[in-house]
Scaffold this motif. Structure first.
Motif, PDB file in Angstrom:
ATOM      1  N   ASP A  21       0.857  -1.180   0.000  1.00  0.00           N
ATOM      2  CA  ASP A  21       0.000   0.000   0.000  1.00  0.00           C
ATOM      3  C   ASP A  21       0.900   1.239   0.000  1.00  0.00           C
ATOM      4  O   ASP A  21       1.301   1.732   1.051  1.00  0.00           O
ATOM      5  N   TRP A  22       1.211   1.705  -1.162  1.00  0.00           N
ATOM      6  CA  TRP A  22       2.139   2.839  -1.283  1.00  0.00           C
ATOM      7  C   TRP A  22       1.534   4.123  -0.736  1.00  0.00           C
ATOM      8  O   TRP A  22       2.229   4.981  -0.199  1.00  0.00           O
ATOM      9  N   ASP A  24      -0.277   4.371   1.812  1.00  0.00           N
ATOM     10  CA  ASP A  24      -0.066   4.338   3.251  1.00  0.00           C
ATOM     11  C   ASP A  24       1.354   4.804   3.585  1.00  0.00           C
ATOM     12  O   ASP A  24       1.565   5.569   4.530  1.00  0.00           O
ATOM     13  N   VAL A  25       2.312   4.388   2.763  1.00  0.00           N
ATOM     14  CA  VAL A  25       3.695   4.836   2.975  1.00  0.00           C
ATOM     15  C   VAL A  25       3.763   6.351   2.840  1.00  0.00           C
ATOM     16  O   VAL A  25       4.369   7.042   3.663  1.00  0.00           O
ATOM     17  N   ARG A  28       2.316   8.007   5.844  1.00  0.00           N
ATOM     18  CA  ARG A  28       3.209   7.952   6.998  1.00  0.00           C
ATOM     19  C   ARG A  28       4.379   8.908   6.842  1.00  0.00           C
ATOM     20  O   ARG A  28       4.978   9.354   7.820  1.00  0.00           O
ATOM     21  N   ALA A  29       4.739   9.197   5.591  1.00  0.00           N
ATOM     22  CA  ALA A  29       5.890  10.072   5.358  1.00  0.00           C
ATOM     23  C   ALA A  29       5.542  11.538   5.566  1.00  0.00           C
ATOM     24  O   ALA A  29       6.435  12.376   5.702  1.00  0.00           O
TER      25      ALA A  29
END
Lengths: 426, 157
Positions: A21-22, A24-25, A28-29
């Motif tokens: 799940d990019w 989501d990355v 988070r970033a």
């Protein structure tokens, strides 16, 4: 057992739940402060309102998805649903498959691969009929299409595309087999390259040495399960062993002149010819001022006067429509010409051309072939040929093709941007 | 990171996700693995500088993944490397021989095998990550390989 074998064994034994799940990355970033400044209640309410009751988190992902540029969304939509004529003419039915519609919000970027010439992206959208549309962008890529059902057929185990531009070449594909986990691209004289699938897709920028003309061309692509078991194989995607085109010429005594017409603006004469070769195929050619405008000069093939291929699917259709064009936007309509040629095969026995302004006229057939010089009056937008209609012996309409009359630079006229592009409608 | 590096990171994520998760599971345990990988990539995205070349970038991310997984392990004092790997990454039904062989390894050996063979980390990087000397890593790896070879070749019909 070597170290490599050990690594392969370990790799094959891995069972990891795929939760890629990019988005989501990316979430988070982001700095947390940005989120804390928004009232949580308001944000949730906005998400729920916008989504009509959808789960806020899921919709949040969609709202934050800026991966798909508007141009790509438009291209995906266009691939599925070409524009209909805006002149009140009947809709285009040349596209006989019912592809459905793009599922709203399903457009997303599946892959992005870095190459020395820049990144290549692959975008996919789902259709309401269970199929998908795909579009690639980047150096060597650029194009796509739709798959009506998403089904996998044994003869075509991988739905693949091979694109080339600006010195780059890209192979993309979708392996829809149950349990498909990776593809292994096999080369001549080199070890295979394994690429793990993302949502069933792979993207491979082909190095120069691994192209058809290179030393180590791709010879096959295997679809692998997670354990390394081969599920299917696509043979010879580059067409290395494809039979070479076989050109013949007609028997001289069979050659006939079918039609000769004058071109406007002192363009000379265009002629239509036919014949029959020793293999029994019909032959077809057209000449302008005695010179061939095509290669090979004669077309003596199985499809000549029997059927044609509908782009982009390659389905057989009974009518072939091609255009010969000469224009130069700097010189205006006082220069150039436009003519159509081709053939109509059973069940079509007569052709009619419908124009944007609603008028129509029959196109005479000469033993199945036709040559039609588009009059100057039909060059301006609003008067151009818009639909080609085919009728059977009972007068029933059995074929219809939309000719994209609004395409830019297709007829002579004044537009400095239009040089002689050699483009035609259809 | 810049737009190009971000794209390269995304490509790396999409292609190597299973390996990253399996390795994170080897260090931090299966429940923490996905989160550790997501956090690691987020950290890599936030980083101001990242290697421009593909190999350098991958090694850089591997280090972050491994460190993030290690941090996740530290947050769970009750956890240890003993439960790492567990059965999460190994499908017993699919390949019982490999599962059995890996289960038979002591935890440190399991972690070293994964970090070396799947994460492609160097001996020095593994040593730094596990807080042991490079010589110990090298010896542990040799023992682990030998044990695996014996187990797997013995299991071959």
């Amino acid at each position: 057992m070597t170290d490599d074998q050990l690594a392969i064994c370990l790799d094959a034994a891995l069972v990891v739940e795929d939760r890629r799940d990019w988005l989501d990355v990316q979430r988070r970033a982001r700095p947390r402060r940005r989120w804390l400044t928004r009232p949580p209640g308001l944000l949730a309410a906005a998400l729920v309102v916008a989504g009509g009751g959808s789960l806020a988190l899921g919709l949040g992902a969609k709202l934050l998805d800026k991966d798909v540029p508007p141009k790509v969304r438009s291209q995906l939509q266009h691939a599925l649903d070409p524009p209909e004529p805006a002149d009140g003419a009947p809709p285009w039915v040349g596209q006989m498959e019912h592809l459905g519609k793009i599922v709203k919000g399903s457009e997303h970027r599946v892959l992005r691969v870095q190459t020395p010439k820049g990144p290549i992206s692959l975008y996919v959208a789902r259709t309401t009929r269970g199929g998908y549309c795909v579009m690639t962008q980047g150096p060597g890529a650029g194009g796509g299409g739709c798959n009506s059902t998403g089904k996998v057929f044994p003869r075509y185990p991988i739905d693949y595309g091979l694109m080339a531009s600006r010195g780059s070449q890209v192979l993309d594909g979708h392996a829809g087999q149950k349990g498909a986990y990776a593809v292994s691209i096999r080369f001549r004289g080199l070890p295979a390259k394994r690429i793990v699938l993302t949502e069933g897709w792979f993207l491979y920028p082909i190095p120069r040495a691994r192209r058809a003309a290179g030393k180590h061309p791709i010879v096959a692509v295997d679809v692998l399960s997670q354990s390394g078991h081969r599920l299917a194989t696509l043979h010879d995607p580059l067409g290395l062993n494809r039979p070479k085109p076989h050109f013949t010429t007609p028997i001289p005594s069979s050659v006939r002149l079918l039609s000769s017409q004058e071109l406007p603006n002192d363009g000379g004469t265009v002629t239509l010819w036919d014949g029959r070769d020793r293999e029994g195929h019909r032959c077809f050619r057209h000449l302008r001022n005695g010179k061939s405008q095509q290669s090979p000069v004669w077309e003596c093939r199985a499809e000549t006067n029997r059927y044609w291929f509908a782009p982009p699917t390659g389905r057989h259709i009974p009518v072939r429509w091609e255009m010969g064009l000469r224009n130069d936007g700097r010189k205006g309509a006082e220069f150039g010409h436009a003519y159509a040629y081709g053939w109509a095969a059973p069940p079509v026995v007569s052709l009619k051309l419908r124009f944007q302004d609603g008028s129509q006229r029959a196109i005479p057939l000469h033993d199945g072939d036709y040559l039609y010089v588009v009059p100057k009056a039909n060059w301006p937008a609003g008067h151009r040929p818009s639909i080609l209609l085919g009728y059977d012996a009972n007068g029933r309409q059995v074929f219809r093709q939309f000719l994209y009359p609004r395409q830019h630079c297709i007829y002579p006229g004044h537009d400095p941007l239009c040089k002689n592009l050699g483009m035609g409608t259809g | 990171v810049t737009g190009e590096s971000a794209a390269a990171l995304e490509a790396l994520y999409r292609e190597r996700y299973p390996r990253f998760v399996a390795t994170a599971a080897a260090i931090a345990g299966p429940e923490q693995a996905h989160d550790a990988v997501q956090d690691a990539f987020a950290r890599a995205l936030r980083a101001r500088r990242a290697p421009a070349d593909a190999d350098g970038l991958e090694r850089y991310v591997w280090r972050i993944v491994a460190n993030t997984a290690k941090d996740a392990l530290k947050r769970r004092p009750e956890a240890s490397l003993d439960e790492a790997l567990a059965l999460h990454a190994i499908d017993q039904a699919r390949d019982p021989a490999i599962a059995e062989a890996l289960r038979g390894l002591p935890p440190r050996r399991r972690a070293v095998v994964f970090l070396f063979h799947l994460a492609d980390l160097s001996l020095a990087e593994i040593a730094e990550l596990l807080g042991i000397s490079q010589g110990t890593v090298s010896a542990t790896l040799a023992q682990a390989r030998e044990a695996l070879r014996q187990a797997l070749e013995g299991a071959t019909p």
